[in-house]
Design a protein around this motif. Structure first.
Motif, PDB file in Angstrom:
ATOM      1  N   TRP A 177      -7.012   0.924  -4.972  1.00  0.00           N
ATOM      2  CA  TRP A 177      -6.253   0.696  -6.187  1.00  0.00           C
ATOM      3  C   TRP A 177      -5.539  -0.648  -6.131  1.00  0.00           C
ATOM      4  O   TRP A 177      -5.591  -1.424  -7.084  1.00  0.00           O
ATOM      5  CB  TRP A 177      -5.238   1.828  -6.398  1.00  0.00           C
ATOM      6  CG  TRP A 177      -4.582   1.793  -7.734  1.00  0.00           C
ATOM      7  CD1 TRP A 177      -4.953   2.491  -8.842  1.00  0.00           C
ATOM      8  CD2 TRP A 177      -3.454   0.995  -8.116  1.00  0.00           C
ATOM      9  NE1 TRP A 177      -4.115   2.167  -9.891  1.00  0.00           N
ATOM     10  CE2 TRP A 177      -3.183   1.248  -9.469  1.00  0.00           C
ATOM     11  CE3 TRP A 177      -2.643   0.083  -7.445  1.00  0.00           C
ATOM     12  CZ2 TRP A 177      -2.142   0.644 -10.163  1.00  0.00           C
ATOM     13  CZ3 TRP A 177      -1.608  -0.537  -8.136  1.00  0.00           C
ATOM     14  CH2 TRP A 177      -1.364  -0.249  -9.478  1.00  0.00           C
ATOM     15  N   ILE A 205       0.843  -1.199   0.000  1.00  0.00           N
ATOM     16  CA  ILE A 205       0.000   0.000   0.000  1.00  0.00           C
ATOM     17  C   ILE A 205       0.878   1.249   0.000  1.00  0.00           C
ATOM     18  O   ILE A 205       0.588   2.218  -0.718  1.00  0.00           O
ATOM     19  CB  ILE A 205      -0.962  -0.004   1.212  1.00  0.00           C
ATOM     20  CG1 ILE A 205      -1.868  -1.233   1.199  1.00  0.00           C
ATOM     21  CG2 ILE A 205      -1.776   1.292   1.271  1.00  0.00           C
ATOM     22  CD1 ILE A 205      -2.704  -1.435  -0.021  1.00  0.00           C
ATOM     23  N   LYS A 242      -7.471   5.465  -0.929  1.00  0.00           N
ATOM     24  CA  LYS A 242      -7.500   5.276  -2.385  1.00  0.00           C
ATOM     25  C   LYS A 242      -6.438   4.272  -2.828  1.00  0.00           C
ATOM     26  O   LYS A 242      -6.654   3.500  -3.768  1.00  0.00           O
ATOM     27  CB  LYS A 242      -7.300   6.606  -3.110  1.00  0.00           C
ATOM     28  CG  LYS A 242      -8.443   7.570  -2.937  1.00  0.00           C
ATOM     29  CD  LYS A 242      -9.648   7.102  -3.686  1.00  0.00           C
ATOM     30  CE  LYS A 242     -10.768   8.132  -3.558  1.00  0.00           C
ATOM     31  NZ  LYS A 242     -12.022   7.627  -4.064  1.00  0.00           N
ATOM     32  N   ALA A 243      -5.287   4.269  -2.139  1.00  0.00           N
ATOM     33  CA  ALA A 243      -4.232   3.313  -2.462  1.00  0.00           C
ATOM     34  C   ALA A 243      -4.687   1.883  -2.161  1.00  0.00           C
ATOM     35  O   ALA A 243      -4.396   0.962  -2.928  1.00  0.00           O
ATOM     36  CB  ALA A 243      -2.959   3.641  -1.688  1.00  0.00           C
ATOM     37  N   GLN A 297       1.497   6.066  -7.232  1.00  0.00           N
ATOM     38  CA  GLN A 297       0.259   6.546  -7.836  1.00  0.00           C
ATOM     39  C   GLN A 297      -0.176   7.904  -7.277  1.00  0.00           C
ATOM     40  O   GLN A 297      -1.196   8.436  -7.688  1.00  0.00           O
ATOM     41  CB  GLN A 297      -0.869   5.524  -7.626  1.00  0.00           C
ATOM     42  CG  GLN A 297      -0.599   4.160  -8.215  1.00  0.00           C
ATOM     43  CD  GLN A 297      -0.527   4.191  -9.730  1.00  0.00           C
ATOM     44  OE1 GLN A 297      -1.248   4.929 -10.383  1.00  0.00           O
ATOM     45  NE2 GLN A 297       0.366   3.393 -10.285  1.00  0.00           N
ATOM     46  N   HIS A 311      -4.092   7.071   1.542  1.00  0.00           N
ATOM     47  CA  HIS A 311      -4.099   5.690   2.029  1.00  0.00           C
ATOM     48  C   HIS A 311      -5.327   4.908   1.573  1.00  0.00           C
ATOM     49  O   HIS A 311      -5.214   3.783   1.073  1.00  0.00           O
ATOM     50  CB  HIS A 311      -3.970   5.687   3.559  1.00  0.00           C
ATOM     51  CG  HIS A 311      -3.711   4.334   4.126  1.00  0.00           C
ATOM     52  ND1 HIS A 311      -4.699   3.580   4.710  1.00  0.00           N
ATOM     53  CD2 HIS A 311      -2.578   3.588   4.174  1.00  0.00           C
ATOM     54  CE1 HIS A 311      -4.186   2.424   5.100  1.00  0.00           C
ATOM     55  NE2 HIS A 311      -2.901   2.401   4.795  1.00  0.00           N
ATOM     56  N   LEU A 342      -1.498   8.637  -4.309  1.00  0.00           N
ATOM     57  CA  LEU A 342      -2.838   8.461  -3.742  1.00  0.00           C
ATOM     58  C   LEU A 342      -2.780   8.518  -2.224  1.00  0.00           C
ATOM     59  O   LEU A 342      -1.760   8.189  -1.625  1.00  0.00           O
ATOM     60  CB  LEU A 342      -3.415   7.107  -4.162  1.00  0.00           C
ATOM     61  CG  LEU A 342      -3.642   6.878  -5.653  1.00  0.00           C
ATOM     62  CD1 LEU A 342      -4.025   5.426  -5.915  1.00  0.00           C
ATOM     63  CD2 LEU A 342      -4.698   7.826  -6.197  1.00  0.00           C
ATOM     64  N   VAL A 350       2.098   1.849  -3.492  1.00  0.00           N
ATOM     65  CA  VAL A 350       1.034   2.407  -4.326  1.00  0.00           C
ATOM     66  C   VAL A 350       0.833   3.883  -4.003  1.00  0.00           C
ATOM     67  O   VAL A 350       0.686   4.708  -4.925  1.00  0.00           O
ATOM     68  CB  VAL A 350      -0.283   1.618  -4.149  1.00  0.00           C
ATOM     69  CG1 VAL A 350      -1.443   2.323  -4.843  1.00  0.00           C
ATOM     70  CG2 VAL A 350      -0.131   0.201  -4.672  1.00  0.00           C
ATOM     71  N   MET A 351       0.822   4.228  -2.724  1.00  0.00           N
ATOM     72  CA  MET A 351       0.648   5.636  -2.341  1.00  0.00           C
ATOM     73  C   MET A 351       1.712   6.502  -3.007  1.00  0.00           C
ATOM     74  O   MET A 351       1.403   7.571  -3.549  1.00  0.00           O
ATOM     75  CB  MET A 351       0.712   5.791  -0.818  1.00  0.00           C
ATOM     76  CG  MET A 351      -0.499   5.253  -0.098  1.00  0.00           C
ATOM     77  SD  MET A 351      -0.327   5.243   1.720  1.00  0.00           S
ATOM     78  CE  MET A 351      -0.154   6.994   2.049  1.00  0.00           C
TER      79      MET A 351
END
Length: 95
Positions: free
Chosen positions: A49, A32, A45-46, A39, A43, A41, A35-36
Motif C-alpha cells: 500500500w 509502514i 500489505k502495508a 489502514q 506488514h 493491514l 499504514v498498518m
C-alpha cells in the motif's frame, strides 16, 4: 519544504540540497507502521500500500526522501546480497 501529511511520527529530519532546497526525510519502517495502523493491514500489505500510494508518487526533486534505516553491518549484508560484493563504490580517501 514538502512534507507527508499523516506521517509526522515517521519524520526524522531533513537534508539540504544546493544550499537552497530543504528535503524532508522519513523513516520507512515507521511509515509502514503508520499504514498498518491506519489502514488495518498486515506488514506485507502495508508495504504494498505504501509503495503504491506514497513512495511511487514521490518523483520531484524536492519531494521527501524515504530512508531505509540500518546499521553498517546490515548494509554490508544487503550489498553482498544485491551486488555480490561489499567493496565501496566510491573511494572517499584523499591523498
Amino acid at each position: 519544504m514538502l512534507t507527508l501529511e499523516g506521517y509526522e511520527e515517521a519524520f526524522i529530519g531533513f537534508t539540504e540540497k544546493n544550499l537552497k532546497t530543504f528535503i524532508a526525510i522519513y523513516d520507512r519502517n515507521k511509515c509502514i507502521d503508520i499504514v498498518m495502523k491506519n489502514q488495518n493491514l498486515d506488514h506485507e500489505k502495508a508495504i504494498e500500500w505504501f509503495e503504491k500510494n506514497v513512495d511511487e508518487k514521490l518523483m520531484g526533486d524536492d519531494t521527501p526522501l524515504i530512508l531505509f534505516p540500518m546499521g553498517y553491518k546490515k548494509y554490508l549484508d544487503l550489498a553482498k546480497y544485491l551486488w555480490g560484493h561489499t567493496e565501496h563504490q566510491n573511494d572517499n580517501t584523499y591523498g
